[in-house]
Design a protein around this motif. Sequence first.
Motif, PDB file in Angstrom:
ATOM      1  N   UNK A 100      46.228   9.925 -65.609  1.00 26.55           N
ATOM      2  CA  UNK A 100      45.479   8.771 -65.125  1.00 26.55           C
ATOM      3  C   UNK A 100      45.763   8.519 -63.647  1.00 26.55           C
ATOM      4  N   UNK A 101      47.019   8.640 -63.237  1.00 29.92           N
ATOM      5  CA  UNK A 101      47.356   8.412 -61.832  1.00 29.92           C
ATOM      6  C   UNK A 101      46.772   9.512 -60.941  1.00 29.92           C
ATOM      7  N   UNK A 102      46.757  10.748 -61.433  1.00 31.90           N
ATOM      8  CA  UNK A 102      46.171  11.851 -60.663  1.00 31.90           C
ATOM      9  C   UNK A 102      44.671  11.639 -60.473  1.00 31.90           C
ATOM     10  N   UNK A 103      43.982  11.209 -61.518  1.00 31.76           N
ATOM     11  CA  UNK A 103      42.547  10.939 -61.408  1.00 31.76           C
ATOM     12  C   UNK A 103      42.276   9.783 -60.454  1.00 31.76           C
ATOM     13  N   UNK A 104      43.090   8.750 -60.529  1.00 32.26           N
ATOM     14  CA  UNK A 104      42.916   7.603 -59.647  1.00 32.26           C
ATOM     15  C   UNK A 104      43.155   8.010 -58.193  1.00 32.26           C
ATOM     16  N   UNK A 105      44.168   8.821 -57.962  1.00 29.74           N
ATOM     17  CA  UNK A 105      44.467   9.289 -56.608  1.00 29.74           C
ATOM     18  C   UNK A 105      43.341  10.181 -56.093  1.00 29.74           C
ATOM     19  N   UNK A 106      42.795  10.988 -56.975  1.00 27.06           N
ATOM     20  CA  UNK A 106      41.698  11.878 -56.584  1.00 27.06           C
ATOM     21  C   UNK A 106      40.471  11.081 -56.168  1.00 27.06           C
ATOM     22  N   UNK A 107      40.189   9.997 -56.871  1.00 24.76           N
ATOM     23  CA  UNK A 107      39.040   9.168 -56.531  1.00 24.76           C
ATOM     24  C   UNK A 107      39.258   8.423 -55.211  1.00 24.76           C
ATOM     25  N   UNK A 108      40.473   7.992 -54.954  1.00 22.54           N
ATOM     26  CA  UNK A 108      40.755   7.192 -53.773  1.00 22.54           C
ATOM     27  C   UNK A 108      41.091   8.021 -52.542  1.00 22.54           C
ATOM     28  N   UNK A 109      41.334   9.309 -52.692  1.00 21.74           N
ATOM     29  CA  UNK A 109      41.752  10.125 -51.555  1.00 21.74           C
ATOM     30  C   UNK A 109      40.546  10.555 -50.715  1.00 21.74           C
ATOM     31  N   UNK A 110      40.855  10.895 -49.461  1.00 24.19           N
ATOM     32  CA  UNK A 110      39.842  11.367 -48.530  1.00 24.19           C
ATOM     33  C   UNK A 110      40.172  12.812 -48.204  1.00 24.19           C
ATOM     34  N   UNK A 111      39.168  13.659 -48.194  1.00 23.23           N
ATOM     35  CA  UNK A 111      39.426  15.072 -47.937  1.00 23.23           C
ATOM     36  C   UNK A 111      39.768  15.281 -46.465  1.00 23.23           C
ATOM     37  N   UNK A 112      40.380  16.423 -46.166  1.00 20.85           N
ATOM     38  CA  UNK A 112      40.774  16.739 -44.800  1.00 20.85           C
ATOM     39  C   UNK A 112      39.568  16.842 -43.876  1.00 20.85           C
ATOM     40  N   UNK A 113      38.475  17.401 -44.375  1.00 18.29           N
ATOM     41  CA  UNK A 113      37.275  17.554 -43.561  1.00 18.29           C
ATOM     42  C   UNK A 113      36.705  16.178 -43.208  1.00 18.29           C
ATOM     43  N   UNK A 115      38.326  13.383 -43.094  1.00 12.91           N
ATOM     44  CA  UNK A 115      39.267  12.732 -42.188  1.00 12.91           C
ATOM     45  C   UNK A 115      39.091  13.268 -40.768  1.00 12.91           C
ATOM     46  N   UNK A 116      38.914  14.563 -40.609  1.00  9.90           N
ATOM     47  CA  UNK A 116      38.730  15.154 -39.282  1.00  9.90           C
ATOM     48  C   UNK A 116      37.444  14.654 -38.638  1.00  9.90           C
ATOM     49  N   UNK A 117      36.359  14.575 -39.403  1.00  8.02           N
ATOM     50  CA  UNK A 117      35.096  14.059 -38.869  1.00  8.02           C
ATOM     51  C   UNK A 117      35.253  12.615 -38.422  1.00  8.02           C
ATOM     52  N   UNK A 118      35.870  11.837 -39.250  1.00 12.07           N
ATOM     53  CA  UNK A 118      36.074  10.419 -38.927  1.00 12.07           C
ATOM     54  C   UNK A 118      36.936  10.276 -37.677  1.00 12.07           C
ATOM     55  N   UNK A 119      37.990  11.054 -37.581  1.00  7.46           N
ATOM     56  CA  UNK A 119      38.895  10.983 -36.435  1.00  7.46           C
ATOM     57  C   UNK A 119      38.177  11.390 -35.157  1.00  7.46           C
ATOM     58  N   UNK A 120      37.366  12.468 -35.221  1.00  5.58           N
ATOM     59  CA  UNK A 120      36.673  12.924 -34.012  1.00  5.58           C
ATOM     60  C   UNK A 120      35.663  11.886 -33.544  1.00  5.58           C
ATOM     61  N   UNK A 121      34.918  11.274 -34.450  1.00  2.86           N
ATOM     62  CA  UNK A 121      33.952  10.253 -34.023  1.00  2.86           C
ATOM     63  C   UNK A 121      34.677   9.024 -33.499  1.00  2.86           C
ATOM     64  N   UNK A 122      35.784   8.682 -34.104  1.00  3.81           N
ATOM     65  CA  UNK A 122      36.557   7.530 -33.659  1.00  3.81           C
ATOM     66  C   UNK A 122      37.125   7.768 -32.267  1.00  3.81           C
ATOM     67  N   UNK A 123      37.663   8.951 -32.042  1.00  3.84           N
ATOM     68  CA  UNK A 123      38.212   9.280 -30.727  1.00  3.84           C
ATOM     69  C   UNK A 123      37.110   9.296 -29.674  1.00  3.84           C
ATOM     70  N   UNK A 124      35.932   9.766 -30.029  1.00  5.15           N
ATOM     71  CA  UNK A 124      34.814   9.794 -29.088  1.00  5.15           C
ATOM     72  C   UNK A 124      34.416   8.371 -28.701  1.00  5.15           C
ATOM     73  N   UNK A 125      34.370   7.477 -29.652  1.00  2.08           N
ATOM     74  CA  UNK A 125      33.998   6.087 -29.380  1.00  2.08           C
ATOM     75  C   UNK A 125      35.052   5.413 -28.498  1.00  2.08           C
ATOM     76  N   UNK A 126      36.295   5.621 -28.816  1.00  3.39           N
ATOM     77  CA  UNK A 126      37.367   5.009 -28.024  1.00  3.39           C
ATOM     78  C   UNK A 126      37.362   5.576 -26.605  1.00  3.39           C
ATOM     79  N   UNK A 127      37.139   6.904 -26.474  1.00  5.51           N
ATOM     80  CA  UNK A 127      37.085   7.519 -25.147  1.00  5.51           C
ATOM     81  C   UNK A 127      35.948   6.930 -24.325  1.00  5.51           C
TER      82      UNK A 127
END
Length: 163
Positions: A100-113, A115-127
């Motif tokens: 149950x905890x593994x399934x809950x973590x899987x639903x709430x987790x964000x994939x690396x891809x 996260x990278x997209x979000x970080x790049x757009x965030x860095x672009x906006x801040x820049x």
Amino acid sequence: MATKRSSAQLSKNVLQMKFMQRSALRIEQEQNEENLQKIIDDEHWALDLPDYKTKESVFLKDQSYTFCEQLQYGRQSFKGCNPDIEKIMKVKLQEQQLKASAEKEKLNSVSDVDMAKRYSTLMHVIAKKFEKKRKRKTGDDVDGVDDSQAQTKKSFMKPSDDE
């Protein structure tokens, strides 16, 4: 050497001779069996009804009553009556909680891809945000390109008459 002739090609007179009578009886029997089989096949009937689809049952069929009682384990033990069963129950409970905890973590987790997209757009906006502030203060572009060159309009160039 005489060629073999099948008994169906022999004449009636030859078949009526005494030594050929057994063959004639056998041939007649085979023909009667064939005719009888044809008659049976012709008279054999089968219903040409369309296949009916079986409806899915609304009811669940199970030989055990554990589903009705919502029991988790086949055997149970309470207050130390059967310590082996209680150990098994604890292990199963831990496995269920882990799943149950593994399934809950899987639903709430964000994939690396993601996260990278979000970080790049965030860095672009801040820049961009800080770049605009620098432009306001200094008047120069961060990249070293003059504002005058960036703001010049492109004009239409007439094609050459070489054609």
